[in-house]
Design a protein around this motif. Sequence first.
Motif, PDB file in Angstrom:
ATOM      1  N   LEU A   1      31.468 -52.245  -2.368  1.00  5.91           N
ATOM      2  CA  LEU A   1      30.997 -50.870  -2.471  1.00  5.91           C
ATOM      3  C   LEU A   1      31.316 -50.031  -1.245  1.00  5.91           C
ATOM      4  CD1 LEU A   1      27.525 -51.354  -4.201  1.00  5.91           C
ATOM      5  CD2 LEU A   1      29.660 -50.585  -5.226  1.00  5.91           C
TER       6      LEU A   1
ATOM      7  N   VAL B   1      31.294 -48.172 -12.927  1.00  7.70           N
ATOM      8  CA  VAL B   1      30.715 -49.504 -12.737  1.00  7.70           C
ATOM      9  C   VAL B   1      30.946 -50.317 -14.001  1.00  7.70           C
ATOM     10  CG1 VAL B   1      28.626 -50.801 -12.196  1.00  7.70           C
ATOM     11  CG2 VAL B   1      28.977 -48.529 -11.195  1.00  7.70           C
TER      12      VAL B   1
ATOM     13  N   HIS C   1      30.411 -53.863 -16.103  1.00  7.82           N
ATOM     14  CA  HIS C   1      29.497 -55.007 -16.219  1.00  7.82           C
ATOM     15  C   HIS C   1      29.736 -55.677 -17.559  1.00  7.82           C
ATOM     16  CE1 HIS C   1      26.075 -57.538 -15.713  1.00  7.82           C
ATOM     17  NE2 HIS C   1      25.304 -56.912 -16.593  1.00  7.82           N
TER      18      HIS C   1
ATOM     19  N   GLU D   1      28.113 -47.168 -16.017  1.00 12.37           N
ATOM     20  CA  GLU D   1      27.783 -45.941 -15.294  1.00 12.37           C
ATOM     21  C   GLU D   1      29.042 -45.383 -14.664  1.00 12.37           C
ATOM     22  OE1 GLU D   1      24.487 -44.207 -12.111  1.00 12.37           O
ATOM     23  OE2 GLU D   1      24.480 -46.333 -12.658  1.00 12.37           O
ATOM     24  N   GLN D   2      29.177 -44.074 -14.648  1.00  9.01           N
ATOM     25  CA  GLN D   2      30.298 -43.438 -13.962  1.00  9.01           C
ATOM     26  C   GLN D   2      29.925 -42.021 -13.568  1.00  9.01           C
ATOM     27  OE1 GLN D   2      33.757 -42.540 -16.627  1.00  9.01           O
ATOM     28  NE2 GLN D   2      32.546 -43.543 -18.206  1.00  9.01           N
TER      29      GLN D   2
ATOM     30  N   VAL E   1      26.834 -41.777  -8.142  1.00  3.13           N
ATOM     31  CA  VAL E   1      26.668 -43.169  -8.550  1.00  3.13           C
ATOM     32  C   VAL E   1      26.066 -44.008  -7.431  1.00  3.13           C
ATOM     33  CG1 VAL E   1      27.871 -45.265  -9.286  1.00  3.13           C
ATOM     34  CG2 VAL E   1      28.503 -43.043 -10.265  1.00  3.13           C
TER      35      VAL E   1
ATOM     36  N   PRO F   1      21.862 -43.952  -8.383  1.00  4.00           N
ATOM     37  CA  PRO F   1      22.291 -44.759  -9.533  1.00  4.00           C
ATOM     38  C   PRO F   1      21.271 -44.703 -10.670  1.00  4.00           C
ATOM     39  CG  PRO F   1      21.472 -46.168  -7.767  1.00  4.00           C
ATOM     40  CD  PRO F   1      21.556 -44.782  -7.200  1.00  4.00           C
TER      41      PRO F   1
ATOM     42  N   THR G   1      23.853 -51.156 -11.529  1.00  7.16           N
ATOM     43  CA  THR G   1      24.337 -50.443 -10.341  1.00  7.16           C
ATOM     44  C   THR G   1      23.339 -50.578  -9.200  1.00  7.16           C
ATOM     45  OG1 THR G   1      25.377 -48.823 -11.814  1.00  7.16           O
ATOM     46  CG2 THR G   1      25.250 -48.260  -9.476  1.00  7.16           C
ATOM     47  N   ARG G   2      22.066 -50.452  -9.516  1.00  6.18           N
ATOM     48  CA  ARG G   2      21.038 -50.596  -8.487  1.00  6.18           C
ATOM     49  C   ARG G   2      21.022 -52.005  -7.904  1.00  6.18           C
ATOM     50  NH1 ARG G   2      18.201 -46.652 -11.787  1.00  6.18           N
ATOM     51  NH2 ARG G   2      17.362 -48.266 -13.177  1.00  6.18           N
TER      52      ARG G   2
ATOM     53  N   THR H   1      29.529 -57.110  -2.709  1.00  5.51           N
ATOM     54  CA  THR H   1      28.399 -57.017  -3.625  1.00  5.51           C
ATOM     55  C   THR H   1      28.051 -58.371  -4.192  1.00  5.51           C
ATOM     56  OG1 THR H   1      29.880 -56.609  -5.479  1.00  5.51           O
ATOM     57  CG2 THR H   1      29.040 -54.693  -4.299  1.00  5.51           C
TER      58      THR H   1
END
Length: 271
Positions: free
Chosen positions: A202, A214, A216, A222-223, A229, A233, A238-239, A262
Motif C-alpha cells: 500500500l 482493491v 479480493h 472497492e475503487q 480509498v 475505506p 480494504t480496512r 500488506t
Amino acid sequence: MSELRFDDVTVRYGSGRRATTAVDGVRLVVPPGQVVGLVGESGSGKSTLARAAVGLVPVHSGRVLLDGEPVARRRRGPSPVQMVFQDPASSLDPRMTVGESIAEAVPHRTGGGAAALRAEVARLLTLVHLDPDRAGAYPGQLSGGQRQRVAIARALAARPRLVVADEITSALDVSIQGAVLNLVRELQRDLGLTVLFISHNLAVVRYVATQVAVLHHGRVVEQGTTAQVLGEPRHDYTRSLLAAVPAPLTSTEPVSTEPVSTEPASTRSTT
C-alpha cells in the motif's frame, strides 16, 4: 494517452469441476494519462488480471478494451499494451546484451537503419537514467535495479499506449526501490503514460497511483481516488489491509525506506 477498460472480465484455469476462477467479473477503468494502483494480497488475482490485459492468459468471458477496441494478441508488430514483470532477471534474455534486448522491441520498419536503431537504444537508456554505454553489457553484469530499468526501457521501446507494471519493485533491494518508483512517476509525468500499477504494498501504491482498486478473491471490492480509498475505506477488506500497515500512509515524500507489505512475511508470494 489511452484508456484501458476491463468489461466484466472473468478468467478461469482448468475445466469442469476442477476449474478455478482467478478473476471474477472485474469491471475496472484505467483512465488516459493516469496511474491506477491495483492492490490485494497474494492469490487475489492481480497478476492474472495483468496477464489478461496483455493477452498472456485467455479471457473466459467479458472483454479487455483499449480505447474501445478489443486488446488481442498480435502476430505481427508490438502490442499497444506492454508489461514490466516482477523479476527482471527472468524477463531479460541473459544471452543478449542490454542493447540487443531493447533493440528487439523497437519497431524495426520505421527506417533509418542500424545507426538510427543504436541512437534509439541510447535514447531509451538515457530515459531510464542508465549510461548508454551499458548497451554492450549483459543482464548478469547489472544490479537488480539496473536490470529493472532495462526492462522498463524495453517496454517503452515498443512505443506502447499503456504499460502494465506487475510488482516491479518487490524483487529489488530496499535501498533501490524508491529510485525505481521515482522513475515511474517521472516517466508517467513526462511521457503522459497510462499505467496499471500492481502491488501488494500500500505504501508503494499510495506514492505512485492517482486511483486505487482493491481486488479480493478475484473481485474488485472497492475503487476510487487514492485519497478516498486509503483515507476513508468503505470495504472491510480494504480496512483489513490498512490495519496491517504499522505506519500511517500520509507521506508524499519519495519512498526511500522499506515499503510496508500488506501480508505477513510468512505468507508473501507472487500472485
